[in-house]
Write a protein that holds these residues in place. Structure first.
Motif, mmCIF file in Angstrom:
data_model
loop_
_atom_site.group_PDB
_atom_site.id
_atom_site.type_symbol
_atom_site.label_atom_id
_atom_site.label_comp_id
_atom_site.label_asym_id
_atom_site.label_seq_id
_atom_site.Cartn_x
_atom_site.Cartn_y
_atom_site.Cartn_z
ATOM 1 N N LEU A 181 0.805 -1.220 0.000
ATOM 2 C CA LEU A 181 0.000 0.000 0.000
ATOM 3 C C LEU A 181 0.839 1.271 0.000
ATOM 4 C CD1 LEU A 181 -2.896 -0.775 2.533
ATOM 5 C CD2 LEU A 181 -3.079 -0.477 0.064
ATOM 6 N N CYS A 182 1.940 1.266 0.696
ATOM 7 C CA CYS A 182 2.700 2.498 0.930
ATOM 8 C C CYS A 182 3.981 2.483 0.101
ATOM 9 C CB CYS A 182 3.024 2.635 2.423
ATOM 10 S SG CYS A 182 1.521 2.684 3.443
ATOM 11 N N ARG A 183 3.919 3.182 -1.036
ATOM 12 C CA ARG A 183 5.036 3.168 -1.978
ATOM 13 C C ARG A 183 5.451 4.598 -2.321
ATOM 14 N NH1 ARG A 183 3.561 0.070 -6.994
ATOM 15 N NH2 ARG A 183 1.559 1.122 -6.839
ATOM 16 N N GLY A 184 5.545 5.413 -1.288
ATOM 17 C CA GLY A 184 5.878 6.817 -1.490
ATOM 18 C C GLY A 184 7.228 7.022 -2.147
ATOM 19 N N CYS A 204 1.991 7.267 6.264
ATOM 20 C CA CYS A 204 1.218 6.711 5.147
ATOM 21 C C CYS A 204 -0.243 6.541 5.548
ATOM 22 C CB CYS A 204 1.801 5.355 4.732
ATOM 23 S SG CYS A 204 0.866 4.521 3.444
ATOM 24 N N LEU A 205 -1.149 7.065 4.704
ATOM 25 C CA LEU A 205 -2.590 6.930 4.935
ATOM 26 C C LEU A 205 -3.260 6.177 3.789
ATOM 27 C CD1 LEU A 205 -3.315 10.628 6.042
ATOM 28 C CD2 LEU A 205 -2.818 8.679 7.527
ATOM 29 N N LEU A 241 -1.851 17.188 3.333
ATOM 30 C CA LEU A 241 -1.907 15.840 2.774
ATOM 31 C C LEU A 241 -1.282 15.850 1.387
ATOM 32 C CD1 LEU A 241 -5.482 14.519 3.665
ATOM 33 C CD2 LEU A 241 -3.334 13.998 4.797
ATOM 34 N N ILE A 242 -0.467 14.846 1.111
ATOM 35 C CA ILE A 242 0.173 14.702 -0.197
ATOM 36 C C ILE A 242 -0.439 13.482 -0.882
ATOM 37 C CG2 ILE A 242 2.333 14.258 -1.415
ATOM 38 C CD1 ILE A 242 3.775 15.644 0.930
#
Length: 431
Positions: free
Chosen positions: A56-59, A94-95, A114-115
């Motif tokens: 889910l979190c692939r910033g 991460c959201l 929020l980004i």
């Protein structure tokens, strides 16, 4: 003590000692087994959580892909230098709930917000492997090299027209968007800036957010780079102030959830001010500056409020231009009214003869807003106000979109409800 008794005593003591040692060994084995089981289950939970997090979190992928295109001169924007060169724009917690829609808390100088960043197809990989960047959300190939500013303005105008329909105010909206596109404030829109702006305009939530932010209904756009963008933070949300973690939602009964929601609301005058904000939002999108819009999911989760108790629509994806809604319903085949639904709660009726959905929404935004506010406003309402407030809310909820004289009734009910709330809060410090 007889000799026989003396002989039996050591034997009994040895027997008890043996039983005690055997029992201790059994307990020790049980503890070892439970410890091993706990380690096994804990490791499995950590593996699942880590796998879900990395999925889910692939910033880092998002930032890497965006900055690569920025350094190659393909895109540009007001946040590019801070994100990629100065590194003063940070991705925080991460959201994300969808792998291709990355959402993070962020900080940028004095701003917090929020980004959001869209990623392409999700790549599945085994734990321990490094995921390969695989970005196909936007190719950033429009406008093409050689496109003039006038041609770009025409592209933007036609895109807005396709989304919002014919409207005399589209030209002023184009000017507003070109002002946003000039990220470095040098008085001109470069090709990389135009490509970033064009990518943002393809996302309805960004376009609709720009339409409403001047009226203070949505979080303000702080900066962008490509299709990565940052909006200001709304400190309180959802509307009721309590959001249960998703594993608990299915276990907590609905009645208890509603009661818990009410426990975490502000004082009544502040709830009245927040409610005024929702009514003003409904008023502004009903035959507003850029046409009419429908809110197709009025769940409390899509709204928040500021420190000054001003309402913000935090999820503009729940809005749809009425022209687009009508076009969608017009081509929708149906057997019953249940087939004629857009989003969560924008309904029309089914024409059983033509087996097509009618285009007229059954409920206007105001009726749905009053339904969402009924429990919120009635709980804790002043006793001298409660009966009149309840009557007005139920009259509001009875509004029908296809009724004759709906526009007149809509305006009358909306003005009466706003006036009633304003009389109660105009003298308070929160007004």
């Amino acid at each position: 003590m007889s000799a026989m008794a003396k002989a039996l005593f050591p034997r009994a003591w040895v027997k008890k000692s043996f039983y005690f040692q055997a029992r201790v060994s059994c307990v020790r084995v049980k503890y070892l087994f439970l410890t091993w089981l706990a380690v096994l289950v804990g490791s499995w939970v950590l593996y699942v959580q880590y796998s879900a997090y990395t999925e889910l979190c692939r910033g880092h992928e998002c930032k890497s892909a965006i900055c690569d295109k920025y350094r190659r001169g393909i895109i540009d924007g007001s946040a590019c230098s801070s994100l990629c060169d100065k590194e003063t724009l940070y991705l925080g917690r991460c959201l994300s709930t969808l792998a291709n829609n990355q959402v993070y808390t962020g900080s940028w100088g004095d701003y917090s917000g929020l980004i959001r960043c869209n990623l392409g197809e999700v790549v599945h990989y085994e734990l321990g492997e490094e995921p390969e960047p695989h970005r196909q959300a936007f190719a950033f190939d429009k406008p093409t090299r050689g496109t003039s500013v006038e041609k770009f303005k025409e592209m933007v105008f036609n895109h807005l027209k396709s989304k919002l329909g014919e409207d005399p105010n589209l030209a002023s909206l184009v000017s507003q968007i070109l002002s946003v596109a000039d990220g470095n404030r040098d008085g001109r829109v470069s090709l990389p800036e135009a490509r970033s702006t064009w990518a943002l305009l393809q996302m309805d939530e960004v376009l609709l957010g720009l339409l409403l932010q001047d009226r203070g209904h949505t979080p303000r756009l702080l900066g962008y780079c490509g299709d990565l963008y940052m909006t200001e933070r709304v400190p309180y949300g959802p509307l009721y102030g309590l959001s249960l973690p998703w594993p608990l939602v299915s276990w907590v009964p609905g009645g208890l959830q509603r009661a818990m929601d009410q426990w975490f609301t502000p004082s009544w005058p502040r709830k009245a001010k927040i409610s005024m904000g929702l009514l003003e939002l409904v008023e502004d999108i009903f035959h507003g500056t850029y046409g009419s819009f429908l809110i197709c999911d009025l769940a409390a989760a899509h709204f928040g409020y500021t420190d000054r108790h001003e309402l913000r629509l935090t999820n503009t994806r729940v809005m749809v231009p009425e022209d687009e809604f009508r076009r969608s319903m017009q081509v929708l085949k149906c057997e019953t009214d249940a087939d004629c639904v857009y989003g969560v709660d924008c309904h029309t009726s089914c024409d059983s003869t033509a087996r097509r959905c009618r285009v007229e929404p059954l409920q206007p935004n105001l009726a749905k807003a009053c339904g969402a506010l009924k429990d919120y406003l009635l709980r804790g309402a002043p006793s001298e106000l409660r009966e009149e407030l309840e009557q007005q809310l139920y009259s509001c909820m009875a509004l029908r979109g296809n009724a004759g004289q709906m526009n007149m009734e809509h305006s009358l009910i909306l003005n009466n409800l706003k006036a009633l709330l304003w009389r109660q809060i105009s003298h308070t410090k929160d007004s």
